[in-house]
Design an enzyme around this catalytic site. Sequence first.
Site, PDB file in Angstrom:
ATOM      1  N   HIS A   1      -1.511  -1.252  -4.011  1.00 58.42           N
ATOM      2  CA  HIS A   1      -2.782  -0.881  -3.367  1.00 58.42           C
ATOM      3  C   HIS A   1      -2.763   0.632  -3.140  1.00 58.42           C
ATOM      4  O   HIS A   1      -1.830   1.170  -2.533  1.00 58.42           O
ATOM      5  CB  HIS A   1      -2.873  -1.635  -2.042  1.00 58.42           C
TER       6      HIS A   1
ATOM      7  N   MET B   1     -11.873   5.026   0.278  1.00 57.59           N
ATOM      8  CA  MET B   1     -12.431   5.233   1.623  1.00 57.59           C
ATOM      9  C   MET B   1     -13.036   6.630   1.622  1.00 57.59           C
ATOM     10  O   MET B   1     -12.488   7.576   2.197  1.00 57.59           O
ATOM     11  CB  MET B   1     -11.331   5.085   2.679  1.00 57.59           C
TER      12      MET B   1
ATOM     13  N   SER C   1       0.831  -1.203   0.000  1.00 58.55           N
ATOM     14  CA  SER C   1       0.000   0.000   0.000  1.00 58.55           C
ATOM     15  C   SER C   1       0.864   1.251   0.000  1.00 58.55           C
ATOM     16  O   SER C   1       1.722   1.432   0.866  1.00 58.55           O
ATOM     17  CB  SER C   1      -0.898   0.013   1.234  1.00 58.55           C
TER      18      SER C   1
ATOM     19  N   MET D   1     -11.497  -5.167   5.999  1.00 58.25           N
ATOM     20  CA  MET D   1     -10.601  -4.312   6.784  1.00 58.25           C
ATOM     21  C   MET D   1     -10.299  -5.021   8.102  1.00 58.25           C
ATOM     22  O   MET D   1     -11.211  -5.396   8.845  1.00 58.25           O
ATOM     23  CB  MET D   1     -11.252  -2.964   7.096  1.00 58.25           C
TER      24      MET D   1
ATOM     25  N   ASP E   1      -4.704   3.764  -1.553  1.00 57.30           N
ATOM     26  CA  ASP E   1      -5.717   4.144  -0.558  1.00 57.30           C
ATOM     27  C   ASP E   1      -6.167   5.586  -0.770  1.00 57.30           C
ATOM     28  O   ASP E   1      -5.399   6.523  -0.562  1.00 57.30           O
ATOM     29  CB  ASP E   1      -5.124   4.002   0.846  1.00 57.30           C
TER      30      ASP E   1
ATOM     31  N   MET F   1      -8.472   8.521   0.478  1.00 58.20           N
ATOM     32  CA  MET F   1      -9.196   8.954   1.689  1.00 58.20           C
ATOM     33  C   MET F   1      -9.661  10.390   1.505  1.00 58.20           C
ATOM     34  O   MET F   1      -8.912  11.225   0.983  1.00 58.20           O
ATOM     35  CB  MET F   1      -8.277   8.879   2.901  1.00 58.20           C
TER      36      MET F   1
ATOM     37  N   HIS G   1      -8.543   1.528  -3.473  1.00 55.65           N
ATOM     38  CA  HIS G   1      -9.415   1.342  -2.309  1.00 55.65           C
ATOM     39  C   HIS G   1      -9.983   2.710  -1.923  1.00 55.65           C
ATOM     40  O   HIS G   1      -9.284   3.536  -1.344  1.00 55.65           O
ATOM     41  CB  HIS G   1      -8.577   0.737  -1.165  1.00 55.65           C
TER      42      HIS G   1
ATOM     43  N   ASP H   1      -6.852  -6.172   4.840  1.00 54.37           N
ATOM     44  CA  ASP H   1      -6.182  -4.872   4.790  1.00 54.37           C
ATOM     45  C   ASP H   1      -6.052  -4.280   6.195  1.00 54.37           C
ATOM     46  O   ASP H   1      -7.056  -3.910   6.814  1.00 54.37           O
ATOM     47  CB  ASP H   1      -7.006  -3.936   3.893  1.00 54.37           C
TER      48      ASP H   1
HETATM   49  C1  DX5 Z   1      -5.833   1.650   6.105  1.00 50.37           C
HETATM   50  C2  DX5 Z   1      -5.572   1.365   4.647  1.00 50.37           C
HETATM   51  C3  DX5 Z   1      -4.559   0.332   4.467  1.00 50.37           C
HETATM   52  C4  DX5 Z   1      -3.207   0.680   5.030  1.00 50.37           C
HETATM   53  C5  DX5 Z   1      -2.673  -0.529   5.720  1.00 50.37           C
HETATM   54  O1  DX5 Z   1      -6.904   2.499   6.262  1.00 50.37           O
HETATM   55  O2  DX5 Z   1      -6.751   0.971   3.977  1.00 50.37           O
HETATM   56  O3  DX5 Z   1      -4.444  -0.082   3.125  1.00 50.37           O
HETATM   57  O4  DX5 Z   1      -2.278   1.106   4.088  1.00 50.37           O
HETATM   58  O5  DX5 Z   1      -1.524  -0.163   6.408  1.00 50.37           O
HETATM   59  P1  DX5 Z   1      -0.752  -1.188   7.343  1.00 50.37           P
HETATM   60  O6  DX5 Z   1      -0.327  -2.337   6.476  1.00 50.37           O
HETATM   61  O7  DX5 Z   1       0.383  -0.384   7.835  1.00 50.37           O
HETATM   62  O8  DX5 Z   1      -1.704  -1.616   8.440  1.00 50.37           O
HETATM   63 ZN    ZN Z   2      -6.477  -0.004   1.930  1.00 49.39          ZN
END
Ligand code: DX5
Ligand code: ZN
Length: 217
Positions: free
Chosen positions: A34, A69, A9, A138, A36, A38, A67, A176
């Site tokens: 991946h 969010m 990620s 998650m 993310d 947000m 992904h 994740d």
């Molecule tokens: C968290 C993200 C993850 C994040 C995981 O909200 O969706 O993809 O990058 O990070 P680690 O592997 O550090 O828990």
């Molecule tokens: Zn993620």
Amino acid sequence: MSTVIVAPSLLSADFSDFAGAVREIDASLAPWAHLDVMDGRFVPNLTFGPKLVEDLRPLTGAFFDVHLMTEAPESLIPLFAASGADQISFHIEAVVHAHRILERIKELGKKAGISLVPSTPVSALGELLPFVDYVLVMTVNPGFGGQTLIPRCLDKVRLLAKLREEGGYAYRIGADGGVNPETAAAVRAAGTDVLVAGSAFFRTQDKKGLVRVLSGA
Ligand code: DX5
Ligand code: ZN
């Protein structure tokens, strides 16, 4: 499902050097990246938008696993599809018309995924399982990297694997959050097909070795 996929990620990358981060992912032989997204509303953090995906697209052949969010993911999906995402996942908790959105993602030629936070049961996805390519479980509360995996969430992976078998469905199951060399064996044993790893990947020097360890190879 065949071999376990490791998806580093970019959330834990140095945000001043995403191009370098993607090169590190390629060099590690991890097949997915991946991404993310947000929005500061669905989760209390902000990351990046489709322009980053577009700019990274020519640098790598990695499968781009986006992904979302965000609230109202439907408004962003066409932008991420055009930017070169291969798969787009959104949160069941953020929408009403999940089925319509999944179909829209597929119409745009992308794999369609749904994600659920730790407090959402698998039963919330019951009607959607025939239509999804990916279920992203998650294993931490989303928003930040570097958190501790919540073991109980792996029960959801087990249930999703069972439902897939019983229903003859084809989705992949991802986990994740909090995936690292200490937790990976339990995550894989639950039946996870895709291991997302942010902080574990970017804090480790031997990234190729880490990917091998996480994938159980
Ligand atoms: C968290 C993200 C993850 C994040 C995981 O909200 O969706 O993809 O990058 O990070 P680690 O592997 O550090 O828990
Ligand atoms: Zn993620």
